[in-house]
Enzyme design. Sequence first.
Site, short mmCIF file in Angstrom:
data_model
loop_
_atom_site.label_atom_id
_atom_site.label_comp_id
_atom_site.label_asym_id
_atom_site.label_seq_id
_atom_site.Cartn_x
_atom_site.Cartn_y
_atom_site.Cartn_z
N LYS A 207 12.86 26.15 19.50
CA LYS A 207 12.81 27.62 19.63
C LYS A 207 11.35 28.08 19.65
O LYS A 207 10.93 28.84 20.51
CB LYS A 207 13.58 28.25 18.48
CG LYS A 207 13.61 29.76 18.50
CD LYS A 207 14.50 30.31 17.41
CE LYS A 207 14.32 31.81 17.28
NZ LYS A 207 15.10 32.41 16.20
N GLU A 213 7.33 18.12 14.00
CA GLU A 213 8.12 16.93 14.33
C GLU A 213 8.39 16.86 15.83
O GLU A 213 8.19 15.83 16.48
CB GLU A 213 9.48 16.95 13.58
CG GLU A 213 9.39 16.77 12.08
CD GLU A 213 9.16 18.07 11.33
OE1 GLU A 213 8.76 19.08 11.97
OE2 GLU A 213 9.35 18.08 10.11
N GLY A 268 17.98 29.39 14.68
CA GLY A 268 18.00 27.96 15.00
C GLY A 268 19.33 27.31 14.69
O GLY A 268 19.90 26.59 15.51
N ARG A 269 19.86 27.58 13.50
CA ARG A 269 21.11 26.90 13.09
C ARG A 269 22.35 27.54 13.70
O ARG A 269 23.46 27.10 13.45
CB ARG A 269 21.20 26.86 11.57
CG ARG A 269 21.09 28.21 10.89
CD ARG A 269 20.83 28.05 9.40
NE ARG A 269 20.55 29.30 8.73
CZ ARG A 269 19.36 29.87 8.65
NH1 ARG A 269 18.31 29.30 9.23
NH2 ARG A 269 19.18 31.01 7.99
N GLU A 354 20.82 26.32 4.71
CA GLU A 354 19.63 27.06 5.10
C GLU A 354 19.96 28.57 5.11
O GLU A 354 19.07 29.40 5.08
CB GLU A 354 19.14 26.60 6.50
CG GLU A 354 17.63 26.58 6.62
CD GLU A 354 17.10 26.02 7.94
OE1 GLU A 354 17.46 26.56 9.00
OE2 GLU A 354 16.31 25.06 7.90
N HIS A 385 37.60 5.68 0.58
CA HIS A 385 37.22 4.39 0.00
C HIS A 385 35.81 4.43 -0.53
O HIS A 385 35.17 3.40 -0.71
CB HIS A 385 37.38 3.30 1.06
CG HIS A 385 38.81 3.11 1.45
ND1 HIS A 385 39.65 2.23 0.82
CD2 HIS A 385 39.57 3.76 2.37
CE1 HIS A 385 40.86 2.31 1.35
NE2 HIS A 385 40.84 3.25 2.29
N LYS A 505 5.85 22.79 4.71
CA LYS A 505 5.19 22.57 6.02
C LYS A 505 3.69 22.79 5.89
O LYS A 505 2.89 22.02 6.41
CB LYS A 505 5.72 23.58 7.05
CG LYS A 505 7.13 23.32 7.55
CD LYS A 505 7.43 24.29 8.69
CE LYS A 505 8.90 24.37 8.99
NZ LYS A 505 9.26 25.38 9.99
O1 F6P Z 1 13.68 23.86 9.24
C1 F6P Z 1 13.24 25.08 9.67
C2 F6P Z 1 13.56 25.38 11.09
O2 F6P Z 1 12.89 26.55 11.41
C3 F6P Z 1 15.06 25.51 11.39
O3 F6P Z 1 15.57 26.72 11.02
C4 F6P Z 1 15.07 25.26 12.86
O4 F6P Z 1 16.36 25.01 13.31
C5 F6P Z 1 14.13 24.08 12.94
O5 F6P Z 1 13.12 24.37 11.99
C6 F6P Z 1 13.56 23.79 14.28
O6 F6P Z 1 12.80 24.84 14.78
P1 F6P Z 1 12.37 24.90 16.30
O7 F6P Z 1 13.60 24.98 17.13
O8 F6P Z 1 11.52 26.14 16.42
O9 F6P Z 1 11.61 23.65 16.62
#
Ligand code: F6P
Length: 538
Positions: A207, A213, A268-269, A354, A385, A505
């Site tokens: 987003k 990452e 995002g979620r 979240e 199990h 972060k």
């Molecule tokens: O973990 C925080 C967060 O902002 C989530 O809410 C989101 O889904 C994720 O990081 C990834 O964010 P982006 O889509 O901006 O890379």
Amino acid sequence: MKNGLTSLESWKALDKHYQETRKTSIRELFRQDPLRGNSLTLNAEGIYFDYSKHRITGKTLGLLFKLARERNLEARRAAMFSGEKINTTEKRAVLHIALRAPVEASIVVDGVNVVEQVHEVLGKMQAFAEKVRSGQWTGHTGKPIRNIVNIGIGGSDLGPVMAFEALRNYSMRELTFRFVSNIDGSDFAEAVQGLDPAETLFIVASKTFTTLETMTNALTARAWTLKALGDETAIQKHFVALSTNEKEVAKFGIDTRNMFGFWDWVGGRYSMTSAIGLSTMIAIGPEHYRQMLHGFHKMDEHFRTAPLEKNIPVIMALLTVWYNNFFNAQTQAVLPYENYLKRFPAYLQQMTMESTGKYITLDGHKVDYQTGPIYWGEPGTNGQHSFYQLIHQGTKLIPCDFIGFKKSLHDLPPHQDYLMANMIAQGEALAFGKTADEVAAEGVDEKLVPHKVFEGNRPSSTFLLDQLSPENLGKLVAMYEHSVFVQGVIWGVNPFDQMGVELGKVLAQNIIAELQGETKPSKHDSSTNALIQAYLRK
Ligand code: F6P
């Protein structure tokens, strides 16, 4: 203004009611009302929802609905659907429901009908998905794309992974799908193992397009591609972006014609039905994808229009509040009896935790009650199990959601009957258990009787659907989304921001610079300093 949840009439009444009824067992409730297994059920949008095996009476439900009304749930729900900026901490509307609204719908935000924008992007996704699926979209060397690697994290990964796994049976088997999320290089290394760069398409899903990452993995993917294909122009053919940040996408070198956009009103979620669903659409095809959206929309409409008393997500959420706040339950297990839903609990963890893992209310006060429970789970029967022992005979109360389907996607008798028999049996065992008399009557050695007794009285909901399909997956996901919304309304927290992920972060950025020798280790606490020193002594 203070949140005031615990001073509401309904809250106080629920507290009193809890004290009066907490010792009443589910067995006793069924004895008092033998037909509650029929009456405490709902059949809506193809979902049979059994909530009779809960520690509730009609009075409990009445008080919970009163609580929902005292928290203005109906008005809050209407505000979300109308595009009001209910995410007040980020000054944003919350409109994942617009992502699956039919083309003729209109939801206006800041003077723009967002449904029109949604369908424009859907059309663009469809055209692209069809090109990839038909082999018309070729890579830099002219070979058709056979491998799709989605790079994203959090909402930009969990939805796509979960949906791919859930709908794998509907997917185009000639294509290979892989997902990279972790910044751990092992994730990337394994994801591209055995793939030919000339046949590989990377979908960079972010987003913000700034997430450490995802950007690190995307740069590694870029280098991996260029190493094999040599030429910078290859990027145009092997990378597409899903993002709200056109500037950063262009900076990365992705042709913005190959960017699929979405908007700040998609959290995002809550984004798996936005452009973030591109990998899903490529996998299952546009027609199935639209069926999935249709399922979401059906549940959105159910949630929007059904009275609270007949509303599945509302009842789910109120039960969660009942256990979380009155019985002090800490967790909620989600147990799908459908192996394709193996990533569903992991997906729900972000969606729920979240969203409601917050101790500050919308009006800025610290809560004096518990908020978000811990969601977790594994598919049945594997869980049986493993951890079910603790659910049956442990000291913790763990409400369970069982999710099952009448029909399997595979004609392999007797698997499905065995699977569903297990699911139904677990709900029965948890609720009714087995008394000492019943155990003794089986001739069990006296000393062993206490070990073999099942107290029962463990609550569960059961959701039974026809078959796992794109449409039914959509309904299930939307059902939990709206349940989380209702929980947020009751607890007075904002389920649409996630400020609790920020501090880590920022601190990681400082430590990265220290680990890479760019800055001298700043003064942390003695534990953090020692860890950094230990790491640097490689
Ligand atoms: O973990 C925080 C967060 O902002 C989530 O809410 C989101 O889904 C994720 O990081 C990834 O964010 P982006 O889509 O901006 O890379």
